[in-house]
Design an enzyme around this catalytic site. Structure first.
Site: not given
Ligand code: FPP
Length: 211
Positions: A21, A69
């Site tokens: 996150d 998501n």
């Molecule tokens: C959370 O940050 C992260 C995600 C929803 C996506 C994570 C996925 C990747 C980085 C893609 C690649 C994955 C792998 C396993 C190679 P957020 O967007 O919720 O951050 P925020 O809470 O600050 O908005």
């Protein structure tokens, strides 16, 4: 990777789960676009995977994309899926070199077909590796998992496949997507948020939580 403090190698968790996150907020703080955060998230995933394997963790589960998501803007979803496909395609060789088996849990049928085919290909290509399982939770949520498990159980009960008395904790566990995995001893959430967000609710009953 060098450890920062001495570790008790006798006490390494068998299974660590991570709620990834804060990518978006981290990027915003740098004055950058959210996607910059996700790209750096991939770099963080690589070092987490490498570190876990070196420490002897046998299972690492990453919450990479939740069912919630899907409510994000379409552009961000597409970018995340593309990032996932690229990461899987680029990293399969390294996974094999390091003895890491890729697995996935979640409603995988809802992923775009390009993503699903890359995923299935990498799962197949790494299926003989035994050093560590890297489990990606994709289009996953714990309530989805429980609903799916209950539906399957009721279907089999109606078909007379088991008796009510047979239902116990192990029985329920065997219907979950993590049926063949030990429950995580440790759950980590990055970003500072102190919530579970519908992740592995059954499995983390006794886990230590680290935010
Ligand atoms: C959370 O940050 C992260 C995600 C929803 C996506 C994570 C996925 C990747 C980085 C893609 C690649 C994955 C792998 C396993 C190679 P957020 O967007 O919720 O951050 P925020 O809470 O600050 O908005």
């Amino acid at each position: 990777m060098e450890s920062k403090s001495p570790l008790n190698k006798e006490n390494i968790p068998e299974h660590i789960a991570i709620i990834m996150d804060g990518n978006g907020r981290w990027a915003k703080e740098q004055g950058k676009h959210r996607l910059f955060g996700h790209k750096n998230g991939v770099t963080a995933v690589k070092s987490a995977v490498e570190g876990a394997a070196e420490l002897g963790v046998k299972n690492l589960t990453l919450y990479a994309f939740s069912t919630e998501n899907w409510n994000r803007p379409k552009r961000e979803i597409n970018a995340l899926m593309q990032l996932l496909v690229n990461s899987i395609n680029n990293e399969t060789k390294t996974l094999n070199k390091n003895g890491i088996r890729l697995m996935a849990i979640g409603e995988l049928s809802s992923l775009p077909s390009s993503c699903l085919s890359s995923l299935n290909k990498a799962i197949k290509l790494t299926e003989k590796n035994t050093r560590m399982n890297l489990i990606l939770a994709l289009s996953y949520s714990s309530r989805w998992e429980l609903v799916t498990a209950v539906k399957q159980m009721v279907k089999e009960a109606l078909e007379g496949k088991f008796k009510l008395d047979e239902i116990n904790e192990d029985f329920i566990q065997s219907y979950l997507t993590t049926a063949n995995l030990p429950n995580p001893e440790l759950l980590i959430r990055t970003s500072g948020e102190m919530r579970i967000s519908n992740f592995l609710l059954w499995q983390i009953a006794y886990s230590e939580l680290y935010f």
